[in-house]
Structures are given as structure tokens and as C-alpha cells.
Design a protein around this motif. Structure first.
Motif, mmCIF file in Angstrom:
data_model
loop_
_atom_site.group_PDB
_atom_site.id
_atom_site.type_symbol
_atom_site.label_atom_id
_atom_site.label_comp_id
_atom_site.label_asym_id
_atom_site.label_seq_id
_atom_site.Cartn_x
_atom_site.Cartn_y
_atom_site.Cartn_z
ATOM 1 N N HIS A 70 0.854 -1.188 0.000
ATOM 2 C CA HIS A 70 0.000 0.000 0.000
ATOM 3 C C HIS A 70 0.892 1.240 0.000
ATOM 4 O O HIS A 70 1.817 1.349 0.801
ATOM 5 C CB HIS A 70 -0.898 0.017 1.242
ATOM 6 N N ALA A 71 0.613 2.157 -0.921
ATOM 7 C CA ALA A 71 1.323 3.431 -0.977
ATOM 8 C C ALA A 71 0.326 4.554 -0.767
ATOM 9 O O ALA A 71 -0.780 4.513 -1.317
ATOM 10 C CB ALA A 71 2.036 3.598 -2.322
ATOM 11 N N VAL A 72 0.718 5.560 0.005
ATOM 12 C CA VAL A 72 -0.087 6.767 0.182
ATOM 13 C C VAL A 72 0.670 7.925 -0.439
ATOM 14 O O VAL A 72 1.831 8.179 -0.092
ATOM 15 C CB VAL A 72 -0.377 7.059 1.662
ATOM 16 N N SER A 78 1.650 -2.280 -6.824
ATOM 17 C CA SER A 78 0.982 -2.067 -5.541
ATOM 18 C C SER A 78 -0.387 -2.740 -5.550
ATOM 19 O O SER A 78 -1.074 -2.755 -6.571
ATOM 20 C CB SER A 78 0.789 -0.569 -5.267
ATOM 21 N N ILE A 80 -3.308 1.938 -3.709
ATOM 22 C CA ILE A 80 -2.706 3.270 -3.642
ATOM 23 C C ILE A 80 -3.792 4.248 -3.228
ATOM 24 O O ILE A 80 -4.897 4.238 -3.787
ATOM 25 C CB ILE A 80 -2.085 3.697 -4.983
ATOM 26 N N THR A 81 -3.470 5.099 -2.269
ATOM 27 C CA THR A 81 -4.383 6.143 -1.834
ATOM 28 C C THR A 81 -3.727 7.491 -2.090
ATOM 29 O O THR A 81 -2.611 7.735 -1.617
ATOM 30 C CB THR A 81 -4.713 6.014 -0.335
ATOM 31 N N GLY A 113 3.282 4.617 7.744
ATOM 32 C CA GLY A 113 1.962 5.139 7.425
ATOM 33 C C GLY A 113 1.847 6.616 7.734
ATOM 34 O O GLY A 113 2.845 7.286 8.030
ATOM 35 N N LEU A 150 -3.584 5.656 8.326
ATOM 36 C CA LEU A 150 -3.450 4.860 7.107
ATOM 37 C C LEU A 150 -2.107 4.129 7.147
ATOM 38 O O LEU A 150 -1.045 4.739 6.985
ATOM 39 C CB LEU A 150 -3.516 5.756 5.865
ATOM 40 N N GLU A 151 -2.159 2.846 7.407
ATOM 41 C CA GLU A 151 -0.935 2.049 7.373
ATOM 42 C C GLU A 151 -0.473 1.930 5.927
ATOM 43 O O GLU A 151 -1.282 1.699 5.024
ATOM 44 C CB GLU A 151 -1.189 0.659 7.956
ATOM 45 N N ALA A 152 0.826 2.081 5.692
ATOM 46 C CA ALA A 152 1.332 2.048 4.314
ATOM 47 C C ALA A 152 2.788 1.632 4.296
ATOM 48 O O ALA A 152 3.533 1.839 5.267
ATOM 49 C CB ALA A 152 1.172 3.418 3.662
ATOM 50 N N ASP A 153 3.184 1.051 3.171
ATOM 51 C CA ASP A 153 4.585 0.671 2.965
ATOM 52 C C ASP A 153 5.406 1.833 2.434
ATOM 53 O O ASP A 153 6.634 1.812 2.521
ATOM 54 C CB ASP A 153 4.656 -0.500 1.983
ATOM 55 N N ILE A 167 5.213 6.296 1.781
ATOM 56 C CA ILE A 167 4.580 7.615 1.819
ATOM 57 C C ILE A 167 5.311 8.491 0.815
ATOM 58 O O ILE A 167 6.540 8.625 0.871
ATOM 59 C CB ILE A 167 4.653 8.262 3.215
#
Length: 482
Positions: A9-11, A30, A33-34, A157, A170-173, A175
């Protein structure tokens, strides 16, 4: 299509071009993606508060346009469907360089071109194509970052706040800071205890004034870009003028000046400032056009490079676009540089995957390499303007590089082979080393092969528009520029 086996997950913080293009580059690698943005992102090509640069002229050079097409296939067609212009270069450009007027060489199949359109249309089309091609990309408007999750070793995140004041982690791998010149990622990193990242700043004090015009009859389509450049070598403040044909039969006009020679927001003085440029053609054309809307000013023009590629940063953090390297917009490289940087990020993702410990570190270096060409082109000019603020005055290497570039530009105004190579670099199709070959050195020393032009080369139709005559009754075929 994205790899369904990937759950990374990428933000992306920032929904402008740098952010959405980076999202497009990461999408195949991914699971989710947010993209968050503080604005409400319009469903049509409309202005928004968080994109103030949209009120100024933009040109997307072919190097960036090709990168965007690679990231988002079909984006060219979408722009064109909504009125954007594809302008062949150099045939479709009236360009007055410090050394003189470029010839409008006519190539049957020109490899260089520019896209003329407003930024609102550009950005909207990219968002549309991004979410159409990659349904696992989510746009979250009216959403702002509060703090990064993690520590100095790694980011895991981001906490965000929605328009109603509620917060969410938002947990993410990964940012990605794509917040433009505001570069909010720097403050978020400092809150984690990360030392401030070193930056280099070169500021020629440029002020922009822009206004839209309704093009005169006969100039709504197939109209050239007008580019009147400043001469930093004459020891005086510089004035720059750009006219870009855009959708709806309009022109976007941006006038700018370096420290000591600034345009103002006074609509009555806008065309007077155009008259102070090195040639009157822009001012003469504006006399034939009808203003649409007010004059907009901008002082967000310094060249600023944040050296994320050399800093010790947490894993999982990446800055792109103007958040990493912001160049003086007068050179028109911002969008193209962002697109090529996004491609570079995608290449790293393909090699390592987003969850690799060193992915962000490698991606930061790749972004810095791609931004180097635009940075060198911009600062190599700006550092010579009167009153420039820079870490140091131009040194021997700066002066030698400037001499060589100016000699090449002088040769290019009268040498088709040189102008092709020079345009390769200016449009970010090729690296700067493309200009340093034995043949190019010889060409620079020899100068132009044909006499310099005494003024711009205009087609009969363009001349008729300039003269206020009836362009319909005039031959409309393209000139050779030879």
C-alpha cells in the motif's frame, strides 16, 4: 494492470501532476494506492484552490508528454478530445533566444512537439485516466496529513484528517510527498526527529503576471507558441514573454521579469510590460486579442533543490516533483521533469518492489538524477541575472558551461542538425551529455551556417492576424522558416 499478488500500500500526499503520475508509476507494483489532497478535486477541468499555478501558462514538452503516455496510455487522445493542441517544434514556435530568432524548420515528421493546454485540463485528464486504468487507486479529496507513523528508522503510514475533522491512521509501505513547493513532508519528518534536509536555492527574483486572452479570428487553431527569452549576459534585469494556445480558442499569456524589472497585477499595464520585452511581437499580438479575466501574479519562482537523495531518511519516505526539486517555471520543465521522475520511480519499483528496505532510498536517487537536467538548465541561466541570490557567484566552471550553451544556441539558430540535438535536451528527451560530442563542439565553434534572421518568420495567415487583416482571405499553408 497491477499485480494481484502484491498487497503493498502506498499513500501519495498531493493530487497534482507529480502525485498522480507517481501513483500511475507505482500502480503496477501495488495492491492499493491512496492519493490524498486537501482540495475537493473537480470532476471536470475546473480551477481549484490548491493549484494556483494553473492560472499561468504551461507548456508540456514532448519528453514529458511521451513519459505521461507511457504511464497512462491514451492520455494524449483525452487531452486532444478536450481541445488541447499538439504543436510541432520548431515549426510551431516563434522563439527569440539571446542569440537571435530560431528558424522554424519544417520537418515532414517532426519528432519534437509540445502540448498546449491549461493546467486544469492537464490535471483533470491525468486523474481520469489514472482511475480508469487503475481501479485500485483511490482519490481522497478534502484530506490532509497530520503526522507520519513510525520513527527515524522507518515510516509505516500517515495519520490524516478528513473535512469533518475526524482522523484516521493509514498504514502504508510507502509515503510519497507530492505537495509541491510547500513540501509538507519536511515538517512531517522533523516531527519524527529527522534532521532538516539540506537544500540549495538559486533565486533570480522572477515575478510572473498571467492572463488569458480570446485569440483573434484566424488564430484559434494551429497557432505557434511565442517565446521571448531574456538575455542574462547583458547585465540588466530580464523580461520574458510566453503565449501558449490552449483549449476553447484562447491563449494563455505569461509575462515575467527578474529582480528589478517586475510586471504588476494592473490589467492596464499588462500589455505595456509586454512592450518592454526584447521584441514587440507579443505586444503586437495582444493588441489583436481580447482579454479574458484578471491578471494573476506569482512570486513562487526560486529554484530550490532539497537533497533528499543525500540525506539519512527513514525507509518508506519519498519526495517527488517540486517537493524535491522546484525549478523556475519560466523554462517550462516542471511537468516534464515530474513525468520522467515518475517513470524512474516505476523502474525502481519493478526492480525491487515497494517493500524492499532500500526501495525509497533508491527511488530518491532516481528522482534526483531525473531532476538534474531541468535543474542545470534553469540555474545555469538564472545564476547570471542581475541581483540573483545564490550560494556563490558563478565560478569558472559555470562561466565555461554558460559560454558553451550560448555558443550552441547561437549555432542552433542557423543549423538544423544542432537545433534538433539542442531541442532533444531542452525537451528532456535526452540528457545534457547529448550536447557534448566532437561534432557539437565543432558546430558551437563554427556558429550558424546561415545568416541570422532579422525578425520572426511568420506564415501569411499569422502575418494577417498580426496586421489585423482578414486571415481567411490569406494563404494558410505553413512557412518553411528556412
Amino acid at each position: 494492470m497491477h499485480d494481484p499478488r502484491s498487497s503493498a500500500h502506498a499513500v501519495v500526499i498531493g493530487g497534482s501532476l507529480a502525485g498522480t503520475l507517481t501513483a500511475a508509476a507505482l500502480a503496477p507494483h501495488s495492491g492499493r494506492i491512496t492519493v490524498i489532497d486537501r482540495d475537493v478535486l473537480p470532476d471536470t477541468p475546473l480551477p481549484r484552490r490548491g493549484l494556483p499555478q494553473a492560472r499561468h501558462a504551461h507548456v508540456l514538452w514532448s519528453g514529458g508528454a511521451r513519459a505521461m503516455e507511457a504511464l497512462l496510455p491514451g492520455i494524449h487522445d483525452l487531452w486532444r478530445e478536450h481541445g488541447a493542441h499538439r504543436i510541432p517544434i520548431p515549426q510551431g514556435m516563434l522563439s527569440f533566444a539571446p542569440s537571435g530568432w530560431f528558424r522554424r524548420w519544417h520537418d515532414e515528421h517532426p519528432r519534437h512537439y509540445a502540448i498546449g493546454a491549461g493546467r486544469d485540463l492537464m490535471d483533470w485528464a491525468v486523474r481520469q485516466q489514472l482511475t480508469r486504468l487503475h481501479p485500485h487507486v483511490t482519490l481522497r479529496p478534502a484530506c490532509t496529513p497530520v503526522r507520519l507513523l513510525g520513527d527515524r528508522r522507518g515510516v509505516r503510514g500517515v495519520e490524516v484528517r478528513d473535512h469533518d475533522g475526524g482522523t484516521e491512521a493509514l498504514e502504508a509501505d510507502l509515503i510519497v510527498d507530492a505537495t509541491g513547493r510547500a513540501a509538507v513532508g519536511g515538517a512531517l519528518l522533523r516531527a519524527l526527529g529527522v534532521p532538516e534536509v539540506a537544500e540549495t536555492r538559486v533565486d533570480a527574483g522572477v515575478v510572473y503576471a498571467s492572463r488569458r486572452y480570446r485569440a483573434p479570428a484566424g488564430a484559434e487553431r494551429d497557432w505557434p507558441i511565442v517565446s521571448l527569452q531574456a538575455d542574462p549576459s547583458n547585465g540588466r534585469p530580464g523580461g520574458i514573454g510566453t503565449i501558449v494556445p490552449v483549449e476553447s480558442g484562447e491563449w494563455f499569456v505569461s509575462l515575467s521579469g527578474t529582480r528589478g524589472h517586475h510586471p504588476t497585477g494592473d490589467a492596464a499595464a499588462f500589455e505595456d510590460f509586454a512592450r518592454t520585452l526584447r521584441h514587440p511581437v507579443a505586444a503586437d499580438l495582444l493588441r489583436r486579442a481580447e482579454p479574458v479575466g484578471d491578471v494573476t501574479l506569482s512570486r513562487s519562482t526560486p529554484n530550490v533543490r532539497r537533497h533528499y537523495d543525500k540525506a539519512r531518511l527513514p525507509a518508506g519516505f519519498l519526495a517527488v516533483g517540486d517537493a524535491a526539486t522546484a525549478c523556475n517555471p519560466v523554462y517550462g520543465h516542471g511537468m516534464s521533469s515530474a513525468a520522467r521522475s515518475a517513470l524512474a520511480v516505476g523502474r525502481v519499483a519493478a526492480e525491487t518492489g515497494l517493500r524492499h528496505r532500500d526501495f525509497a532510498k533508491r527511488a530518491r536517487k532516481a528522482v534526483a538524477r531525473e531532476a538534474s537536467a531541468a535543474w542545470t538548465l534553469a540555474t545555469g541561466q538564472d545564476i547570471f541575472f542581475t541581483g540573483v541570490e545564490a550560494p556563490a557567484p558563478p565560478g569558472a566552471a559555470d562561466r565555461a558551461a554558460s559560454w558553451y550553451v550560448n555558443a550552441l544556441m547561437n549555432a542552433a539558430i542557423g543549423n538544423h542538425d544542432v537545433v534538433q540535438r539542442f531541442t532533444d535536451v531542452m525537451m528532456l528527451e535526452e540528457p545534457a551529455g547529448h550536447l557534448v560530442t566532437p561534432g557539437m563542439v565543432v558546430a558551437a565553434l563554427r556558429g550558424p551556417r546561415v545568416p541570422k534572421l532579422g525578425g520572426p518568420v511568420l506564415t501569411p495567415r499569422e502575418q494577417a492576424v498580426l496586421d489585423g487583416a482578414d486571415p481567411v482571405a490569406t494563404h494558410t499553408g505553413p512557412g518553411t522558416g528556412g
